[in-house]
Enzyme design. Structure first.
Site, PDB file in Angstrom:
ATOM      1  N   GLU A 299       0.841  -1.197   0.000  1.00  0.00           N
ATOM      2  CA  GLU A 299       0.000   0.000   0.000  1.00  0.00           C
ATOM      3  C   GLU A 299       0.876   1.247   0.000  1.00  0.00           C
ATOM      4  O   GLU A 299       1.881   1.327   0.701  1.00  0.00           O
ATOM      5  CB  GLU A 299      -0.899  -0.019   1.241  1.00  0.00           C
ATOM      6  CG  GLU A 299      -1.849   1.163   1.332  1.00  0.00           C
ATOM      7  CD  GLU A 299      -2.670   1.179   2.605  1.00  0.00           C
ATOM      8  OE1 GLU A 299      -3.748   1.794   2.614  1.00  0.00           O
ATOM      9  OE2 GLU A 299      -2.226   0.565   3.614  1.00  0.00           O
ATOM     10  N   LYS A 374     -10.030   0.820  -1.762  1.00  0.00           N
ATOM     11  CA  LYS A 374     -10.100   0.552  -0.334  1.00  0.00           C
ATOM     12  C   LYS A 374     -11.466   1.024   0.154  1.00  0.00           C
ATOM     13  O   LYS A 374     -11.858   2.178  -0.078  1.00  0.00           O
ATOM     14  CB  LYS A 374      -8.973   1.283   0.394  1.00  0.00           C
ATOM     15  CG  LYS A 374      -8.861   0.964   1.876  1.00  0.00           C
ATOM     16  CD  LYS A 374      -7.617   1.632   2.470  1.00  0.00           C
ATOM     17  CE  LYS A 374      -7.435   1.283   3.937  1.00  0.00           C
ATOM     18  NZ  LYS A 374      -6.185   1.873   4.487  1.00  0.00           N
ATOM     19  N   CYS A 408      -5.211  -3.241   3.171  1.00  0.00           N
ATOM     20  CA  CYS A 408      -4.898  -2.959   4.574  1.00  0.00           C
ATOM     21  C   CYS A 408      -6.093  -3.121   5.518  1.00  0.00           C
ATOM     22  O   CYS A 408      -6.508  -4.233   5.830  1.00  0.00           O
ATOM     23  CB  CYS A 408      -4.284  -1.570   4.678  1.00  0.00           C
ATOM     24  SG  CYS A 408      -3.408  -1.261   6.243  1.00  0.00           S
TER      25      CYS A 408
END
Length: 543
Positions: A299, A374, A408
């Site tokens: 990321e 995300k 994440c």
């Protein structure tokens, strides 16, 4: 032919195997079981065995028509020799399994035993068919304490796999049904057998061998008084079956062993985008040299570009970094093509229409691409950068299987991985960025849980080092790893591979996707299969 159908040895009468010796082919005079022990041979049936075959059938089927004739056994061996399997003890055949190949769509579930065997002529055998049809399984009554039925079933499954057949189908007797026929229907009887409330010497055995009941058939074998003429139509699915296609090429064949390379990325100051991309290409080239199928970046791997912003505040710096993202995407696509590797491009910021989002790119080696935003934004990302979450969750097809990407924080929400698993995901990629060990452990522990819960592989990778003059991205902590499900076929600690913490390096490992297929169907526990969907369900709101 007025004889029985699949007749397996009673499981309850088989406490343990006497031996597991399978030496070369042996022929010997037919005798009763020797007190000196056994010498078992699993092999093809031949016409030399007919005397023993007839003796088994006449003993077991005395009240149901006796044995197949010599001509019928000869016909089976002639049309499908590899499908006729037997077990001999010191030369004497004591158990056998007879089979045909059929194209099951030609017959469907409403056939009778006489129809599908061609009234005992076996003219129905179709070498181009897709299903192994069980004509008979029988064990001599004197040998029903050796679990020979299980050996024969395992041999059939292996044959089904070798011939790339879709399934094994067989009609199965329910010989204890006559004891309950006045109390319950065949369907109720079968349900009670499934629940182990009732023991049936044939059906209980078949269920324990991973067969499932497709249908209850009436009049399948009318002369069978014990079953009242009813039979179960049973099926075992070959999870390794690959449908044949005239247009299938070598390049289009599915790949079961996938090699993955993950970059544990060192954050370093750079003077330009060109300098950053030289570092990226070094790692892509390195991983590609190992003939890997995927290269995975972390990321915000492009975070060093934030230092090039003329404005020092975090919100301005990350929007400046987003200005490079389109060019990064284009260059990564070129790398995927030129290095013949699929690239999971970590994540980069995207600023469009006044909205700042965090997006991961999938660059396929065939020149196509996709993106996964995300979905969940951390409190820090909101307060420092004003970032917004995406609104679409996708599973992606690649040349080596279906994958998912969760960036994440998203891996800490179990629902997302489960939704991807329900769509056939085999590998979940989790590019992350964390600053401290406790933040890293949140990602790691959740990722490992996702691998176990969803019976898939999970690849995580992040960044190490420091970035002076970049607020909110100044320190990094990472230990890249690949996690597996928890069962006998996988490492005991459920870790396929992992790096040394906080060192720039590359992690390369091979993942066997066929182990996942096996786990889904035959695992010690089966998380996906055993969910109580009668009590709860999980769906995306846009569905």
């Amino acid at each position: 032919m007025n004889k029985a159908i699949e007749t397996t040895p009673p499981a309850a009468e088989a406490p343990q195997d006497s031996t597991a010796v399978i030496p070369a082919k042996v022929r010997a005079k037919s005798t009763k079981p020797s007190k000196r022990g056994h010498k078992l041979v699993l092999r093809r049936l031949s016409m030399e065995d007919f005397r023993d075959v007839r003796a088994i059938f006449e003993t077991a089927y005395a009240d149901m028509g006796g044995s197949w004739t010599r001509e019928q056994i000869a016909a089976l061996i002639d049309v499908f020799p590899e499908g006729q399997i037997c077990i001999a003890d010191k030369g004497r055949v004591i158990a056998l399994a007879l089979s045909l190949i059929v194209k099951y769509s030609d017959w469907g579930d409403k056939h009778t035993y006489a129809e599908i065997t061609g009234d005992g002529t076996f003219s129905t055998h179709d070498p181009d068919g897709d299903t192994l049809y069980g004509v008979d399984v029988i064990v001599h009554p004197e040998y029903r304490n050796l679990r020979l039925g299980r050996r024969l079933y395992d041999a059939r499954k292996e044959l089904c796999d070798q011939l790339d057949l879709r399934a094994i189908v067989a009609g199965g007797r329910i010989p204890n049904y006559h004891k309950y026929a006045d109390k319950m229907t065949p369907r109720q009887y079968i349900e009670q057998v499934k629940k182990r409330e009732i023991y049936d010497p044939v059906l209980s055995f078949q269920l324990s061998n991973e067969f499932h009941v497709r249908k209850v058939i009436r009049g399948y074998e009318p002369m069978d008084a014990d079953t009242r003429g009813y039979a179960t139509l049973l099926e075992w699915i070959n999870i390794y079956y690959e449908e044949k296609s005239e247009t299938t090429t070598v390049a289009a064949q599915p790949k079961y062993v996938v090699r993955v390379g993950a970059v544990q990325w060192q954050m370093r100051s750079v003077g330009s985008l060109e300098e950053l991309m030289r570092h990226v290409e070094f790692f892509v080239d390195t991983i590609a040299s190992y003939k890997a199928d995927f290269a995975v970046l972390p990321e915000f791997f492009s975070a060093p570009l934030m230092a090039l912003s003329e404005k020092n505040d975090p919100a301005s710096a990350i929007r400046h970094m987003a200005e490079y993202s389109n060019q990064i995407r284009a260059e990564l696509q070129e790398m995927a093509l030129s290095h013949n590797i699929n690239i999971i491009a970590g994540s980069v910021p995207e600023y469009r229409g006044g909205e700042l989002r965090n997006v991961s790119y999938l660059m396929r080696r065939d020149g196509t691409s996709d993106s996964q935003y995300k979905l969940h934004v951390t409190p820090d990302e909101k307060s420092y950068w004003g970032m917004t979450g995406g609104d679409n969750l996708r599973v992606f097809d690649t040349d080596v299987g279906r994958i998912g990407i969760l960036v994440c924080y998203d891996v800490e929400f179990p629902e997302l991985a489960r939704l991807l698993a329900d769509q056939g995901m085999s590998i979940l990629f989790v590019p992350f960025w964390t600053d401290t060990r406790n933040a890293y452990l949140r990602v790691r522990v959740c990722a490992q849980a996702r691998a176990i819960e969803n019976e898939c592989f999970v690849v995580i990778t992040g960044s190490v080092g420091n970035l002076p003059n970049v607020k909110n991205m100044d320190i990094q902590y990472s230990q890249s790893a690949i996690f597996t499900p928890a069962d006998y076929a996988f490492p005991q600690d459920c870790i396929a591979a992992e790096t040394t913490p906080n060192n720039e390096t590359v992690l390369v490992a091979e993942l066997d996707l066929s182990l996942l297929k096996e786990l889904h169907v035959r695992g010690s526990v089966r998380n996906l299969n055993d969910r109580r969907l009668d009590l709860y369900k999980l769906t995306l709101l846009d569905e």
